[in-house]
Enzyme design. Structure first.
Site, PDB file in Angstrom:
ATOM      1  N   GLU A  58       0.676  -1.274  -0.046  1.00 42.24           N
ATOM      2  CA  GLU A  58       0.041  -0.031   0.051  1.00 42.24           C
ATOM      3  C   GLU A  58       0.784   1.267   0.025  1.00 42.24           C
ATOM      4  OE1 GLU A  58      -3.211  -0.394  -0.495  1.00 42.24           O
ATOM      5  OE2 GLU A  58      -2.644  -2.324  -0.727  1.00 42.24           O
ATOM      6  N   TRP A  70       1.697   1.745  -3.427  1.00 44.59           N
ATOM      7  CA  TRP A  70       0.629   2.475  -4.067  1.00 44.59           C
ATOM      8  C   TRP A  70       0.876   3.754  -3.888  1.00 44.59           C
ATOM      9  CZ3 TRP A  70      -2.619   1.370  -8.015  1.00 44.59           C
ATOM     10  CH2 TRP A  70      -2.727   0.083  -8.448  1.00 44.59           C
ATOM     11  N   TRP A 117     -20.685  12.008 -18.732  1.00 44.25           N
ATOM     12  CA  TRP A 117     -21.201  12.099 -17.416  1.00 44.25           C
ATOM     13  C   TRP A 117     -22.454  12.800 -17.387  1.00 44.25           C
ATOM     14  CZ3 TRP A 117     -18.658   8.365 -15.033  1.00 44.25           C
ATOM     15  CH2 TRP A 117     -17.241   8.300 -15.305  1.00 44.25           C
ATOM     16  N   ASN A 133     -10.620   2.443   2.881  1.00 48.42           N
ATOM     17  CA  ASN A 133     -10.198   2.180   1.611  1.00 48.42           C
ATOM     18  C   ASN A 133     -11.229   1.561   0.791  1.00 48.42           C
ATOM     19  OD1 ASN A 133      -8.424   2.555  -0.458  1.00 48.42           O
ATOM     20  ND2 ASN A 133      -8.222   0.309  -0.357  1.00 48.42           N
ATOM     21  N   TRP A 138     -15.924  11.953 -12.136  1.00 43.50           N
ATOM     22  CA  TRP A 138     -15.370  11.585 -11.062  1.00 43.50           C
ATOM     23  C   TRP A 138     -14.716  12.758 -10.459  1.00 43.50           C
ATOM     24  CZ3 TRP A 138     -10.276  13.342 -11.937  1.00 43.50           C
ATOM     25  CH2 TRP A 138     -10.062  13.493 -13.219  1.00 43.50           C
ATOM     26  N   TRP A 147      -9.674   8.026  -7.195  1.00 39.95           N
ATOM     27  CA  TRP A 147     -11.006   8.464  -8.039  1.00 39.95           C
ATOM     28  C   TRP A 147     -10.791   8.018  -9.709  1.00 39.95           C
ATOM     29  CZ3 TRP A 147     -15.899   9.315  -7.139  1.00 39.95           C
ATOM     30  CH2 TRP A 147     -16.274   9.572  -5.921  1.00 39.95           C
TER      31      TRP A 147
HETATM   32  C1  LIG Z   1     -11.434   7.018  -4.227  1.00 40.50           C
HETATM   33  C2  LIG Z   1     -10.511   6.971  -3.205  1.00 40.50           C
HETATM   34  C3  LIG Z   1      -9.846   8.224  -2.906  1.00 40.50           C
HETATM   35  C4  LIG Z   1      -8.793   8.251  -1.872  1.00 40.50           C
HETATM   36  N1  LIG Z   1      -8.371   9.540  -1.467  1.00 40.50           N
HETATM   37  C5  LIG Z   1      -7.288   9.406  -0.492  1.00 40.50           C
HETATM   38  C6  LIG Z   1      -6.903  10.892  -0.069  1.00 40.50           C
HETATM   39  O1  LIG Z   1      -7.183  11.751  -0.267  1.00 40.50           O
HETATM   40  N2  LIG Z   1      -5.623  10.492   1.012  1.00 40.50           N
HETATM   41  C7  LIG Z   1      -5.167   9.425   1.324  1.00 40.50           C
HETATM   42  O2  LIG Z   1      -3.978   9.388   2.202  1.00 40.50           O
HETATM   43  N3  LIG Z   1      -5.385   8.247   0.755  1.00 40.50           N
HETATM   44  C8  LIG Z   1      -6.528   8.409  -0.296  1.00 40.50           C
HETATM   45  N4  LIG Z   1      -7.164   6.875  -0.631  1.00 40.50           N
HETATM   46  C9  LIG Z   1      -6.361   5.779  -0.326  1.00 40.50           C
HETATM   47  C10 LIG Z   1      -6.695   4.955   0.927  1.00 40.50           C
HETATM   48  O3  LIG Z   1      -8.025   4.809   0.751  1.00 40.50           O
HETATM   49  C11 LIG Z   1      -6.364   5.657   2.212  1.00 40.50           C
HETATM   50  O4  LIG Z   1      -5.142   6.015   2.003  1.00 40.50           O
HETATM   51  C12 LIG Z   1      -6.465   4.451   3.320  1.00 40.50           C
HETATM   52  O5  LIG Z   1      -7.862   4.098   3.441  1.00 40.50           O
HETATM   53  C13 LIG Z   1      -6.101   5.188   4.341  1.00 40.50           C
HETATM   54  O6  LIG Z   1      -6.248   4.185   5.675  1.00 40.50           O
HETATM   55  P1  LIG Z   1      -4.739   3.841   6.472  1.00 40.50           P
HETATM   56  O7  LIG Z   1      -4.205   5.056   6.868  1.00 40.50           O
HETATM   57  O8  LIG Z   1      -5.358   3.250   7.404  1.00 40.50           O
HETATM   58  O9  LIG Z   1      -4.248   2.977   5.396  1.00 40.50           O
HETATM   59  P2  LIG Z   1      -3.183   1.519   5.367  1.00 40.50           P
HETATM   60  O10 LIG Z   1      -4.342   0.640   4.699  1.00 40.50           O
HETATM   61  O11 LIG Z   1      -3.059   1.323   6.578  1.00 40.50           O
HETATM   62  O12 LIG Z   1      -2.183   1.984   4.257  1.00 40.50           O
HETATM   63  C14 LIG Z   1      -1.146   2.566   4.915  1.00 40.50           C
HETATM   64  C15 LIG Z   1      -0.776   4.001   4.189  1.00 40.50           C
HETATM   65  O13 LIG Z   1      -0.443   3.752   2.837  1.00 40.50           O
HETATM   66  C16 LIG Z   1      -1.173   4.684   1.942  1.00 40.50           C
HETATM   67  N5  LIG Z   1      -2.077   4.086   0.987  1.00 40.50           N
HETATM   68  C17 LIG Z   1      -2.868   3.023   1.363  1.00 40.50           C
HETATM   69  N6  LIG Z   1      -3.726   2.854   0.377  1.00 40.50           N
HETATM   70  C18 LIG Z   1      -3.267   3.732  -0.750  1.00 40.50           C
HETATM   71  C19 LIG Z   1      -3.892   3.606  -2.057  1.00 40.50           C
HETATM   72  N7  LIG Z   1      -4.845   3.036  -2.335  1.00 40.50           N
HETATM   73  N8  LIG Z   1      -3.346   4.870  -2.926  1.00 40.50           N
HETATM   74  C20 LIG Z   1      -2.647   5.654  -2.218  1.00 40.50           C
HETATM   75  N9  LIG Z   1      -1.974   5.514  -0.880  1.00 40.50           N
HETATM   76  C21 LIG Z   1      -2.361   4.389  -0.155  1.00 40.50           C
HETATM   77  C22 LIG Z   1      -1.761   5.841   2.970  1.00 40.50           C
HETATM   78  O14 LIG Z   1      -1.079   6.928   3.081  1.00 40.50           O
HETATM   79  C23 LIG Z   1      -2.016   4.802   4.231  1.00 40.50           C
HETATM   80  O15 LIG Z   1      -2.193   5.799   5.434  1.00 40.50           O
HETATM   81  C24 LIG Z   1      -8.026   6.900  -1.603  1.00 40.50           C
HETATM   82  C25 LIG Z   1      -8.734   5.959  -2.069  1.00 40.50           C
HETATM   83  C26 LIG Z   1      -9.710   5.942  -3.079  1.00 40.50           C
HETATM   84  C27 LIG Z   1     -10.250   4.556  -3.517  1.00 40.50           C
END
Ligand SMILES: Cc1cc2nc3c(=O)[nH]c(=O)nc-3n(C[C@H](O)[C@H](O)[C@H](O)COP(=O)(O)OP(=O)(O)OC[C@H]3O[C@@H](n4cnc5c(N)ncnc54)[C@H](O)[C@@H]3O)c2cc1C
Length: 476
Positions: free
Chosen positions: A277, A280, A309, A344, A362, A385
């Protein structure tokens, strides 16, 4: 004096610009001072959530005190728009006699243009160093020297780079002089919403590191199995700290590394699912830095600009407020509104629903998320998005449309998450919680809206919308 400009990096540990300023100041027997520029009008223009703004300002007060204890004074400067930043910084440089400005490079286009304007305007050298990623944008490229457009090869190359060269992080600087006084920014009393939201995101010294340690010690090895279940605390909840730079991604890597004794660099190693993650996160940041149009509301796949859209304010409002009649979507959207955060899996479900079931753009969803999220981050939000809408790099294929009912059944099987957020469904048994309109008899039934669209029909319409597009070939 060497001046450090703090931006989305509100920390002392692993701060390359602070480190560079301290090195140079020590070599020349100078002081270090710091600055943060408050650009409220620009932040609103970028849809920054009010809770995120509050979170940043409260963190600044803590950072100012931490710096003061190390003999570094933090100046807070107001420049409502980025266009006003060069003059504001030039005035501070003159007044304090700074001999160089140090900051970490930005990846977003408006921020990069601001930084270029600052460099051009200031009479002293401006040194921008990378630091918002483990590996800086431009370091992970294809054999042809181009950015990767697909995640898996990017992640392989990223892992190869780490395996070959490792990574290192900077310690917090030793004190530069006697402790100084600190006059915190005076903030109005928190609103009820801010109080509720910020309770989950303490900003005191060490709070983010403590959460990281706790997650790594107790939960990282089960992350792969629990990360998709929104009713459980299976993810790290570090996103707001990472987005504000209170924590660096290398600190996350180092914590994982020290817990496991090694970094999990292959898919089947324990802890890899979480590292993936973080990769990502890097993927979307590298893309945003290398493809400026992603900061400008443009799809990565240019041919999807022709998507038709819909414009439907009522449908958009129903989605924002959690009144779609799809329980998992509504629970997620109400949770977002009340807490400023969303799991997420739910972000993917609601983003798919907005674009593929309601056929709304989006860009509207991206802006709404930004206006609510405490972890709002342009790269991750835009990437998420565009992934859900099928317009992005390595996006979900257009014909694979999330079914909001089966997603709920799979990832919230007992309906615990739904019941927490949709009070009309608080008494509904697990057997009917995902389809309350099919056979559930209860007095609250009328209060919960009927499904606003028939998913089976909406799905086919979404697929048809994509099929009508002139085919790509322009993804570069
Ligand atoms: C539509 C959409 C919008 C999102 N908007 C944001 C946003 O504005 N800010 C944001 O930080 N994340 C965003 N995410 C990614 C992700 O959903 C969140 O980072 C995650 O839910 C944060 O929870 P956590 O800290 O417990 O993550 P964990 O699952 O513990 O992951 C650890 C860290 O990895 C990074 N991460 C995890 N998943 C992703 C991912 N898919 N893409 C990029 N980084 C990731 C984050 O920094 C996160 O804190 C988005 C995802 C989607 C599908």
């Amino acid at each position: 004096m060497q001046l450090v400009w703090f931006r989305q990096d509100l920390r002392l540990v692993d701060h390359p610009a602070l480190h560079a300023a301290v090195q140079q100041a020590r070599a020349q027997g100078e002081a270090v001072e710091a600055v943060f520029v408050i650009s409220r009008a620009q932040w609103r223009h970028h849809h920054m959530a009010s809770v995120r703004e509050r979170f940043l300002l409260e963190r600044l007060n803590v950072l100012g005190a931490e710096l003061a204890r190390r003999g570094i004074r933090l100046h807070l400067v107001e420049a409502p728009w980025f266009a006003e930043v060069p003059a504001a910084l030039a005035a501070l440089v003159r007044e304090r006699g700074a001999r160089a400005l140090h900051a970490m490079s930005a990846i977003e286009i408006d921020e990069r243009r601001r930084d270029e304007a600052v460099s051009a305007h200031l009479s002293v050298p401006c040194r921008f160093v990378p630091g918002c990623c483990v590996l800086p944008p431009g370091r992970v490229l294809t054999g042809k020297g181009e950015p990767f457009k697909v995640f898996t090869p990017f992640s392989r190359a990223w892992l190869r780079e780490i395996a070959a060269h490792g990574y290192s992080l900077y310690r917090a600087p030793e004190p530069m002089g006697a402790p100084l006084g600190w006059q915190p920014l005076s903030l109005p009393a928190r609103s009820a919403h801010e109080t509720r939201t910020l309770r989950d995101w303490p900003v005191h010294e060490g709070a983010a590191e403590a959460r990281l340690r706790e997650f790594i010690d107790d939960a990282v090895l089960e992350y792969g199995a629990r990360r998709d279940l929104p009713a459980e605390p299976g993810t790290s909840r570090l996103s707001a700290y990472l987005a504000a730079g209170i924590l660096s991604p290398r600190q996350c890597l180092a914590a994982l590394h020290s817990r496991l004794g090694t970094l999990p660099l292959t898919r089947d190693e324990p802890g890899f699912a979480w590292l993936n993650e973080l990769i990502w996160r890097e993927f979307y940041r590298h893309l945003l830095a290398l493809e400026p149009r992603l900061s400008m509301n443009q799809p990565f796949q240019l041919h999807t600009r022709a998507l038709a859209w819909r414009h439907d304010e009522q449908a958009f409002a129903a989605w924002c407020e959690g009144r779609t009649g799809y329980p998992i979507v509504d629970a997620a959207m109400r949770c977002l509104k009340q807490t400023g955060w969303m799991h997420n899996r739910l972000r993917m479900i609601v983003a798919s629903f907005l674009t593929k079931d309601l056929h709304l753009s989006w860009q509207r969803g991206e802006a709404y998320f930004m206006s609510q999220l405490i972890d709002g981050d342009l790269a991750a939000n835009n990437g998420g998005w565009q992934w859900a809408a099928g317009t992005g790099a390595d996006a979900a294929p257009y014909f694979r449309v999330f079914n909001p009912t089966t997603q709920g059944q799979k990832f919230d099987p007992q309906g615990d998450f739904i019941r927490r957020w949709v009070e009309e469904l608080a008494d509904v048994p697990a057997t009917c919680i995902h389809t309350p309109h099919d056979g559930w008899r209860h007095k609250g039934r009328e209060a919960y809206p009927s499904p606003m669209v028939d998913h089976a029909v909406a799905r086919l319409q979404a697929i048809a919308m994509f099929r009508q597009l002139p085919t790509g070939g322009d993804e570069a």
